[in-house]
Design a protein around this motif. Sequence first.
Motif, PDB file in Angstrom:
ATOM      1  N   GLN A   1       6.163   1.903  -0.917  1.00 23.52           N
ATOM      2  CA  GLN A   1       6.469   1.541  -2.308  1.00 23.52           C
ATOM      3  C   GLN A   1       5.309   0.777  -2.926  1.00 23.52           C
ATOM      4  OE1 GLN A   1      10.115  -0.634  -1.871  1.00 23.52           O
ATOM      5  NE2 GLN A   1      11.282   0.910  -2.952  1.00 23.52           N
ATOM      6  N   TYR A   2       4.728  -0.124  -2.144  1.00 25.63           N
ATOM      7  CA  TYR A   2       3.618  -0.925  -2.644  1.00 25.63           C
ATOM      8  C   TYR A   2       2.440  -0.039  -2.992  1.00 25.63           C
ATOM      9  CZ  TYR A   2      -0.313  -4.170  -2.485  1.00 25.63           C
ATOM     10  OH  TYR A   2      -1.454  -4.871  -2.770  1.00 25.63           O
ATOM     11  N   GLN A   3       2.113   0.868  -2.036  1.00 28.40           N
ATOM     12  CA  GLN A   3       0.955   1.759  -2.277  1.00 28.40           C
ATOM     13  C   GLN A   3       1.203   2.630  -3.495  1.00 28.40           C
ATOM     14  OE1 GLN A   3      -1.769   1.408  -0.884  1.00 28.40           O
ATOM     15  NE2 GLN A   3      -1.288   0.179   0.907  1.00 28.40           N
ATOM     16  N   ALA A   4       2.442   3.129  -3.625  1.00 26.72           N
ATOM     17  CA  ALA A   4       2.742   4.035  -4.733  1.00 26.72           C
ATOM     18  C   ALA A   4       2.616   3.312  -6.071  1.00 26.72           C
ATOM     19  CB  ALA A   4       4.151   4.596  -4.566  1.00 26.72           C
ATOM     20  N   GLY A   5       2.826   2.006  -6.060  1.00 31.49           N
ATOM     21  CA  GLY A   5       2.783   1.269  -7.316  1.00 31.49           C
ATOM     22  C   GLY A   5       1.382   0.930  -7.773  1.00 31.49           C
ATOM     23  N   LEU A   6       0.398   1.072  -6.872  1.00 30.97           N
ATOM     24  CA  LEU A   6      -0.974   0.722  -7.249  1.00 30.97           C
ATOM     25  C   LEU A   6      -1.609   1.873  -8.005  1.00 30.97           C
ATOM     26  CD1 LEU A   6      -2.237  -1.001  -4.006  1.00 30.97           C
ATOM     27  CD2 LEU A   6      -1.444  -2.063  -6.112  1.00 30.97           C
ATOM     28  N   PRO A   7      -2.504   1.548  -8.946  1.00 29.15           N
ATOM     29  CA  PRO A   7      -3.198   2.629  -9.647  1.00 29.15           C
ATOM     30  C   PRO A   7      -4.116   3.361  -8.674  1.00 29.15           C
ATOM     31  CG  PRO A   7      -4.077   0.478 -10.251  1.00 29.15           C
ATOM     32  CD  PRO A   7      -2.882   0.228  -9.400  1.00 29.15           C
ATOM     33  N   MET A   8      -4.218   4.683  -8.827  1.00 24.27           N
ATOM     34  CA  MET A   8      -5.017   5.496  -7.882  1.00 24.27           C
ATOM     35  C   MET A   8      -6.495   5.166  -8.036  1.00 24.27           C
ATOM     36  SD  MET A   8      -3.112   7.132  -5.999  1.00 24.27           S
ATOM     37  CE  MET A   8      -1.708   6.114  -6.038  1.00 24.27           C
TER      38      MET A   8
END
Lengths: 488, 497
Positions: B490-497
Motif C-alpha cells: 500500500q505504501y509503495q502504491a501510494g508513492l509517485p512513480m
Amino acid sequence: MSFSPFVSELILILGSLAVFAISLGTGRGRLAARVTAGIALVNLGACLATVTASGELFCHAYRVDLFSQLFKCFIALGLAAVVLFGSQLRDIRAEIRPEYFFFLLLGTLGLTMLVSCVELITLFIALELSSYALYLLVPLRRERPGLNLQMEAAAKYVMFGVVSTGFLLFGMSYLFGLTGSTYFQEIAPALALQAQQPAALAAMVLVVAGLLFKLAAFPMHLWAPDAYQGASNETTAFIAAVPKVGAVAVLIRFLLCTEPTNTTLSLVLTITAIGSMCFGNLAALVQKDIKRMLGYSSIAHAGYVLLGLVTLQSAGFAMSMFYIFGFLAMSLAAFLVICQVSREGENVLLDDLSGLHARSPLAAFLLAASMFAMAGIPPFAGFIGKFLLLSEALRSGFLLLVIVAAVNTAIGIYYYLNVVRLLYFAAPEGRPAARLSPLVAGTGVVLIVIVTLLGLVPGKLLDAAKTATQKPVAAQDKPGSASPVLPQ
Amino acid sequence: MVACISGDWPILSVLLFLPLAGILAFPLLRSDGAAKLWALGVTIITAVASLALYTGFNPATADYQFGEHIAWIPSLNINYALGVDGISLMLILMTTLLSPLCILCSWRAITVRVKEFLVCLLVMESAMLGVFMALDFILFYIFWEAMLIPMFLLIGVWGGPRKIYASVKFFLYTLAGSVLLPVAMIALYLASPTHTFSIPELMGQPYSASLQCWVFLAFFVAFAIKVPMFPFHTWLPAAHVEAPTAGSVVLASVLLKMGTYGFLRFCLPMTPIGVQTFAPYVLALSIAGIIYGGLCALAQSDMKRLVAYSSVAHMGFVTLGIFVVNTAGIEGGLLQMINHGITTGALFLCVGMIYERTHSREIAKATGIGKVMPIYVTALTIFGLSSLAFPGTNSFVGEFLVLVGSFQSATLWGLLAIPGVILSAAYMLRMLQRIIWGGTHNPDTSYLKDLNARECVTLGLLVVMVLWIGFAPQPFLEVFHVSVQNLLAQYQAGLPM
C-alpha cells in the motif's frame, strides 16, 4: 382548532398565574417551590409528548414545528433541572421566594415562545418577556454587608441587555424596510434578491449583534462574568444555560434567511467565533471563582457554537443546535454541584472544591464528568458536539477557524482539568461535607446520563436537528454550492 | 482494498466489553479482597477468551478478521467497526495477557480505594483494546482519548510523592498533542471520494501531496508524544516514576505502543508521501532518542527512572524500524513493540517488588541482594539481558531485524544506531552488577524476603515469553508477515512513480 401543540405554553401561562396567586400571601416560599417543580415537570412531559406536533397561531406568526419543539424540550429540561436542584434558594430572602419562582416561570415562558416565533414583532415581544423576567432575577439576591455584587451584576446585565435590544430593533427595522415584511418566510426570498446591498448586510450584522448578547459571545460578552458572579447560584445556573438555547434558536431563524454565499456575514461571524474562543478560554485560565470561570468558559462555548453558524448552511446549524443542547446539560450538571457545595448560598471559589471527592463522592463525580464533557473528552457530548462542529466548518472551508478551535480546546482542557485536580487530588482540609438529597442526586445523574447518551448515540437527535433546520422550500436552497477549500 | 471478514459471533465486542461489564458487579462486592479476586477473574477470562483470536486468526491473509460493522451515526457515515489484522492481533493479545499481571502486582501495593483502582484498570483495559480493534476513525479517537481519564486518575490518586505534577503533565501533554488529530481526520474524510471515516477505506486514496504532508504532521505530533519520541519524551519519566507499578506497566507496555501503532495503521498507508518527505527527520529523531535515552539511563540512580529512560531508547528503535519502511525494519519494529511490552513491563514489575520491600527505588538502597533474593535476581537478570538484546532473548531478534532494516535502507542509520546497543548494555549491566553483588558497603538487606508464589507466577509467565520469542520467533513473525507485506505494498502504491 386544536390546542394540543401549544400545551407547553398553556401550562407555563397557567402555572405563572398560579405562582403569582401564591405570591400574594406571605410565607409561602416552600409551597411556591413545590408548585413550580410540579409545573416544570409537567411542562417537560408535555414538551416531550408534543415533540412531533405542528401548528400555527396568530396569522402564521407563531409556528410549532420540529425545530421549535426540540428547543422547547431542552428549555423545559433546563427549567426542571434548575427548579429541582435549586429549590432551596438559600441566598434569596424568604419573603420574595414566590416572586422569584414567578419570574423564573415567566422567563421560561418567554423563551418557550421565542423559539416558535416566525415573525419579527412576535419574536421581539417574546424576547423581551424573557429578558425582563431574567433581569429581575439577578438583583433578588440577598445583600451582604459591604458587598453589593448583585446590584452591579444586575446593572450590567440590564444595561448591556437594553443596548443590545437597541441593536436588534435597529436591524429589524432595516430588514422590514428592505423587504416590506416582518415574516421570516417572506423576508428570506426578498433578502436574497438584495443580498449584496450594504443595507442588507448592516441589517443582518445588527440583528446578529443584538442576539450575540444573549449568547454571551465576543464582543457582546462583557456582562457575562460579572452577572454570573453577582447573581445567586441558582439564577446563574439558569441564565448560564437556558437563555443561550433560545438565542441559538433565534440566530438560526435569522441566518436561515441568508445565503451560504454571503462571505461578509461569514467573516463577521468567524471573527466573533475566534474572539469568543480565545478571549473566553484565556480569561478563564486565571479565575479563582468557579462561577466566573464558567462565565468565561461559556463565552468560549459560544464561540464553538458559532463554528456551526458561520457555515450559513442547514447542516452547520444542526450541529450548533446539537452542541448547545449538550452544553445545556453539562452546564446544569456543573451548577448543580456548585449550588450544593455552597452552604449559605455564597459564591464558591475553586479552592472550596478541594477534596470534594472525600466529602461527597457523587458531587465530585458529577462535577468531574461535566468538566470532562466541557473539555471535549470522549465519551461525553462535548466531544462529539465539537467534532461535528469542526467537521461542518472544515467542510465549508474554514480551515483557519477550525485550527484555532482545536488549539482552543487544548487551552480549555487546562482549567477544566484544574478543577478535576482539586476535586480528586487536593486535601479537604476540614471543609464540611456536601450532602446531596436524593432528589438532587437523581437530577444530577439524569443530567450526566443525558450528556453521556448524547455523546454515545447522537444519531437520532442529530437527524432530528438536521430535519428541523432544513430551509423552507420557498427559500432558494442550493445544496453543495459552497465547495470545500481544502489544501488539495 | 482490503476486505473485512466477519466472524460467526462478535468476539471482538465481547472482549472489548468484558472488562467494562465486570465493573457492574462492583457495587455487590463487599470487601476489597473479593473485588480483587473478581477483577482478576474478569481479566483472566478476557485473556483466555482472547486466545480464541489467536487460534481463529488466519495469518495467510492481510484482511481484517473477526470484523463487526454496525451503523452508528449514519448521517456522517460513522460506524461502530471493529476488526483485527496481523499488526493489531499481537498488541491485543499482549494487552489482555498483561492485564491480569497488573492486578496481581497491585495485590498488596494498593491499600486505599482499592475498588476505584480496579475500576480504573478495567476501564483502561477496555479502552486500550478499543484502540487496537477500532476500524473507524471516530471510534478509534474516542478510545484513544477516553483512556486518558483512568490513566490520569491512576497516576494522580495512587501515585508517588509528585503524583499531581506528573498526572497533570501527562494529561496535558498527551491531550494537547492530539488536538489536531480530529482536524486531520476530518480533512481526510472530506478528501476521500466516499466521505467515510472507515480506516481501511481511507487507506491508499490518492490524496494530494500537500494534504498528505499536513495530515502527516498532525498525526506525527499526536503519535510522537505518545511513543514518546525525543524531544517529546519529558512527560514519560515523570509519569513512570510517580505511577503505581500497575500504572507503569500499562503505560510502558501498552500506551507507548499506541503511538507506534498509529504510525503503522495511519501514517504509512494513508499518507505515504508525507512519510517519504519527513522520514529522514523522523529517523534522526529516533536516533537522537536512542542515544539520549541511553545516556540518561546511564546517569540514573533511581531504578524506575532508569527503566523509564531505557523505554525512550527502545522506542527509538521501534520508530527507526518503522520509518526505514522495509520488511525487516517494520517486522523488527513490530516485534520490538511486543518485546518492549514484555521486557519493560517485567522490569517495572521487578522495580515494584523491590519498592514494596525497601520502600525505595534507589539502586543504592538495594545493592547486593543476590544472596537473600536469588529467585528475584535471576528473573531480573533475564529481563535485564533481554533489555540489552542479549542473543537468546526476545529483544535480540527484534533489534537485530531493525538493524538489518536500517542497514538495508542506508548504512548511515544503521551505524548511528549501534552506539545505542552498547549504551543499553552499559546501563543494564551496571544496574545488574550493583543490585546483585554491589560493592563493599552494601546496606543491610538480610530482612528481605524472596519472591512469594504470586510474584513468581507474575514474573514466570514473562520469563517464558522472553525465552519463547527469543528462541522461536517464527510463529510470532508469521502472524504479521502478510499484513506487513500488504502495508508495504500500500505504501509503495501510494508513492509517485
